[in-house]
Design an enzyme around this catalytic site. Structure first.
Site, PDB file in Angstrom:
ATOM      1  N   GLY A  54       0.871  -1.182  -0.096  1.00 28.64           N
ATOM      2  CA  GLY A  54       0.022  -0.035  -0.066  1.00 28.64           C
ATOM      3  C   GLY A  54       0.879   1.204   0.016  1.00 28.64           C
ATOM      4  N   CYS A  81       5.240  -6.374   1.620  1.00 24.10           N
ATOM      5  CA  CYS A  81       5.700  -4.810   1.576  1.00 24.10           C
ATOM      6  C   CYS A  81       4.824  -4.223   2.761  1.00 24.10           C
ATOM      7  CB  CYS A  81       5.280  -4.391   0.199  1.00 24.10           C
ATOM      8  SG  CYS A  81       6.005  -2.834  -0.360  1.00 24.10           S
ATOM      9  N   TYR A  82       4.007  -3.186   2.536  1.00 26.45           N
ATOM     10  CA  TYR A  82       3.407  -2.571   3.358  1.00 26.45           C
ATOM     11  C   TYR A  82       2.798  -3.407   4.608  1.00 26.45           C
ATOM     12  CZ  TYR A  82       0.175   0.863   5.561  1.00 26.45           C
ATOM     13  OH  TYR A  82      -0.599   1.691   6.783  1.00 26.45           O
ATOM     14  N   HIS A 198       7.790  -8.500  -3.619  1.00 25.51           N
ATOM     15  CA  HIS A 198       6.640  -9.146  -4.191  1.00 25.51           C
ATOM     16  C   HIS A 198       6.511 -10.373  -4.526  1.00 25.51           C
ATOM     17  CE1 HIS A 198       4.264  -5.165  -3.456  1.00 25.51           C
ATOM     18  NE2 HIS A 198       5.460  -4.733  -3.547  1.00 25.51           N
ATOM     19  N   GLU A 200       4.287 -12.142  -5.590  1.00 24.87           N
ATOM     20  CA  GLU A 200       3.225 -12.751  -6.587  1.00 24.87           C
ATOM     21  C   GLU A 200       3.608 -12.123  -7.933  1.00 24.87           C
ATOM     22  OE1 GLU A 200       3.567 -10.276  -4.048  1.00 24.87           O
ATOM     23  OE2 GLU A 200       2.314  -8.393  -4.579  1.00 24.87           O
ATOM     24  N   SER A 252     -21.949  -7.834 -25.932  1.00 21.39           N
ATOM     25  CA  SER A 252     -21.049  -7.263 -26.572  1.00 21.39           C
ATOM     26  C   SER A 252     -20.004  -7.938 -27.613  1.00 21.39           C
ATOM     27  CB  SER A 252     -20.384  -6.555 -25.641  1.00 21.39           C
ATOM     28  OG  SER A 252     -19.298  -7.262 -25.020  1.00 21.39           O
ATOM     29  N   GLY A 253     -19.986  -9.203 -27.016  1.00 23.24           N
ATOM     30  CA  GLY A 253     -18.992 -10.040 -28.220  1.00 23.24           C
ATOM     31  C   GLY A 253     -17.550 -10.036 -27.685  1.00 23.24           C
ATOM     32  N   GLY A 254     -17.551  -9.413 -26.437  1.00 23.11           N
ATOM     33  CA  GLY A 254     -16.209  -9.337 -25.420  1.00 23.11           C
ATOM     34  C   GLY A 254     -16.375 -10.611 -24.660  1.00 23.11           C
ATOM     35  N   VAL A 255     -15.320 -11.074 -24.156  1.00 24.69           N
ATOM     36  CA  VAL A 255     -14.885 -12.426 -23.335  1.00 24.69           C
ATOM     37  C   VAL A 255     -16.084 -12.667 -22.361  1.00 24.69           C
ATOM     38  CG1 VAL A 255     -13.511 -13.643 -22.162  1.00 24.69           C
ATOM     39  CG2 VAL A 255     -12.608 -12.290 -24.092  1.00 24.69           C
ATOM     40  N   ASP A 256     -16.292 -11.502 -21.546  1.00 22.53           N
ATOM     41  CA  ASP A 256     -17.007 -11.858 -20.445  1.00 22.53           C
ATOM     42  C   ASP A 256     -18.866 -11.957 -20.711  1.00 22.53           C
ATOM     43  OD1 ASP A 256     -14.922 -10.898 -19.034  1.00 22.53           O
ATOM     44  OD2 ASP A 256     -15.504  -9.124 -18.643  1.00 22.53           O
ATOM     45  N   SER A 257     -19.257 -11.185 -21.731  1.00 15.68           N
ATOM     46  CA  SER A 257     -20.518 -11.153 -22.051  1.00 15.68           C
ATOM     47  C   SER A 257     -20.633 -12.328 -22.891  1.00 15.68           C
ATOM     48  CB  SER A 257     -21.151 -10.061 -22.722  1.00 15.68           C
ATOM     49  OG  SER A 257     -20.531  -9.659 -23.985  1.00 15.68           O
ATOM     50  N   SER A 258     -19.689 -12.934 -23.757  1.00 15.19           N
ATOM     51  CA  SER A 258     -19.734 -14.238 -24.619  1.00 15.19           C
ATOM     52  C   SER A 258     -20.012 -15.433 -23.866  1.00 15.19           C
ATOM     53  CB  SER A 258     -18.856 -14.098 -25.532  1.00 15.19           C
ATOM     54  OG  SER A 258     -18.683 -13.086 -26.398  1.00 15.19           O
ATOM     55  N   LYS A 395     -10.520 -12.595 -15.101  1.00 10.39           N
ATOM     56  CA  LYS A 395     -10.293 -12.633 -16.423  1.00 10.39           C
ATOM     57  C   LYS A 395      -9.773 -14.197 -16.882  1.00 10.39           C
ATOM     58  CE  LYS A 395     -11.357 -10.236 -19.988  1.00 10.39           C
ATOM     59  NZ  LYS A 395     -12.529  -9.429 -19.966  1.00 10.39           N
TER      60      LYS A 395
END
Ligand code: XMP
Length: 537
Positions: A54, A81-82, A198, A200, A252-258, A395
């Site tokens: 942070g 870190c923080y 980090h 990660e 929309s044809g994007g990944v999520d809505s498809s 995602k």
């Protein structure tokens, strides 16, 4: 109930990466605010807690803090870190500004065996002056740089800090250090661990192994998180909620809505109606491709061709944020108008995903997305309920669900495309002429990219609002400048510009200038993010 790792957030830019990395190790993780009340943490009964990085300085009065009681719950805690500074500060150690900051890949020496660095360390701590001073309670800021530290193992890790631990809290052991500061400490009895770097990110050697060690050796996780279970649970939940009613989706044809369309079609065969608002700002032929693909599926698809409407609204507008707003609002208007024509729909589905929830400051299941590509919820439509079956997923997990649901690879692996579409890649005012030129240039780039062995994470053309002198045949021209952009990244928070081969760039440039008469010049953007963003607008 899955095993849970709680990621307590103190404003760290890597919180999502931490959470996602843990899930990729088959352990379920969720992000919550650092200020989450202790009662809530007890209720959630996590197997382990990670305190994120942070921007604050932990010793300043208004720095974000965790309830110190978390350290006495007996739950293993890893502070990054923080997060490490918090452990130190709240348990009686000292954190202060470092003499120099450390940013980027930094050499760390492992000083003592630690379960986090599971292999090959030697215990040299007792012969180490910095370590002795820290334990004795002296400040290291006055110490000479500990370049003589160790005969232990070397690691390269990602550092990004100015503050550092000056004195360990009682009962803690220093297990790694850089030339400038402590890099890792632990109190194994209390199962508390701190890393200044980090683990990660892929820029930390063995970072994934360190997280694995924390999860499986310290927290005792079994790794019971499976996307198949998520999918099955969502299908059950959707069926129970929606019953035999109809459900509406903005596709929309994007990944999520498809992916969501395929999921709903599987859960509720014959009950899904999807509306595809084609704003005319998609890439060449993309609208037709979406229509072709989805009209072959077992659900109703309504395509609305609204290009004229959108271009009319965008006429004369040059400010990028204004463009985004106009497109978002118009989208909702068109969607509402279409939805009103269909009767008897009680449910609306949204392709919200977990990062949308986290970014809007909410927790899974609690917030309805406000900044989705479609620009928010249609306010005038009254739905019995809005469902967001992907809102627990990152995602890459959405893509994995897409594969499980047998979506075509072209869709699952589709590169990100901004909701406002080409409107933010036509720099300045969006006109039909500029849009047509851009569509052609972008199509050439995309066609040529197919020949590359490794594709950039995102690549596109944009049309600048500059003009430049050129010469075509014997004629002097003063015409459009196309810029090409390609970036390589894991998360789009930071990106490297992709060093595309010169031969490739030359070919694309020659094709664009010869196939599109209005273009006099092609330039390649070699700026990384930061300082630039991916999009120009
Ligand atoms: P920037 O330009 O912020 O882009 O570095 C990071 C990623 O986000 C995409 N992007 C958008 N996506 N609506 C979206 O849905 C937007 O307004 C928008 N602006 C940028 C961009 O394409 C990149 O993948």
């Amino acid at each position: 109930m899955n095993e849970l790792i709680l990621v307590l957030d103190f404003g760290g830019q890597y919180k999502e990466l931490i959470c996602n990395s843990i899930r990729n190790l088959a352990v379920y993780a969720e992000i919550r605010p650092g200020s989450t009340p202790i009662e809530e943490i007890k209720r959630l009964a996590p197997l382990g807690i990670i305190l994120t990085g942070g921007p604050d300085s932990v010793y300043l009065p208004d720095a974000k803090k965790a309830d110190p009681e978390i350290f006495s719950l007996g739950i293993p805690i890893l502070g990054i870190c923080y997060g490490m500074h918090l452990i130190c500060h709240l348990l009686g150690g000292k954190v202060g500004p470092g003499e120099i900051g450390e940013y980027g890949r930094t050499k760390v020496k492992v000083l003592a065996p630690s379960i986090l660095f599971s292999s090959g360390t030697s215990n040299v701590i007792s012969s180490n002056p910095i370590a002795r001073n820290l334990i004795a309670g002296n400040s290291i800021s006055s110490n000479p740089i500990a370049s003589n530290l160790i005969a232990g193992k070397n690691l390269k890790v990602l550092m990004s800090h100015r503050d550092s631990v000056h004195r360990l809290p009682p009962g803690f052991t220093l297990t790694a250090a850089t030339r400038n500061c402590p890099a890792a400490f632990e109190n194994t009895g209390k199962k508390l661990y701190g890393l200044q770097f980090h683990p990660e990110t892929k820029h930390t050697d063995s970072g994934k192994e360190m997280l694995k060690q924390f999860l499986f050796s310290v927290c005792g996780a079994k790794g019971d998180y499976r996307l198949d279970d998520y999918l099955a649970a969502q299908i059950k939940k959707i069926r129970a909620k929606v019953g035999d009613k109809k459900i509406l989706l903005a596709l929309s044809g994007g990944v999520d809505s498809s992916v969501l369309a395929f999921l709903l079609a599987k859960a509720l065969p014959g009950q899904l109606v999807s509306i595809f608002v084609d704003h005319g700002l998609m890439r060449l032929n993309e609208g037709d491709e979406i229509e072709r693909l989805f009209s072959a599926q077992k659900f109703a698809l309504i395509r609305v061709n609204a290009k004229e409407r959108f271009l009319k609204k965008l006429a004369g507008v040059t400010d990028p944020e204004q463009k985004r707003k106009i497109i978002g609002n118009e989208f909702i208007r068109v969607f509402e108008e279409e939805a009103k024509k269909i009767s008897g729909i009680e449910f609306l589905a949204q392709g919200t995903i977990y990062p949308d929830i986290v970014e809007s400051g909410g927790t899974y299941g609690a917030v309805i997305k406000s900044h989705h590509n479609v620009g928010g919820l249609p306010e005038k439509l009254k739905f019995h309920e809005v469902i967001e079956p992907l809102s627990g997923l990152f995602k890459d997990e959405v893509r994995e669900i897409g594969r499980k649901l047998k979506l075509p690879a072209t869709l699952v692996n589709r590169q990100p495309f901004p909701g406002p579409g080409l409107a933010i890649r036509v720099i300045g005012e969006v006109t039909e002429e500029k849009l047509t030129i851009l569509l052609k240039a972008d199509a050439i780039l995309r066609e040529e990219v197919k020949s590359l062995r490794r594709r950039p994470s995102q690549y596109f053309a944009l049309i600048t609002d500059s003009k430049s002198v050129g010469i075509k045949g014997d004629e002097r021209t003063f015409d459009k400048v196309i810029a090409l952009r390609a970036v390589t990244t894991d998360d789009f928070m930071t990106c490297e510009y992709t060093a595309l081969p010169h031969k490739f760039l030359r070919r694309v440039s020659m094709r664009i200038t010869s196939e599109i008469p209005e273009v006099s010049r092609v330039v390649y953007d070699i700026t990384s993010k930061p300082p630039a963003t991916v999009e120009w607008e």
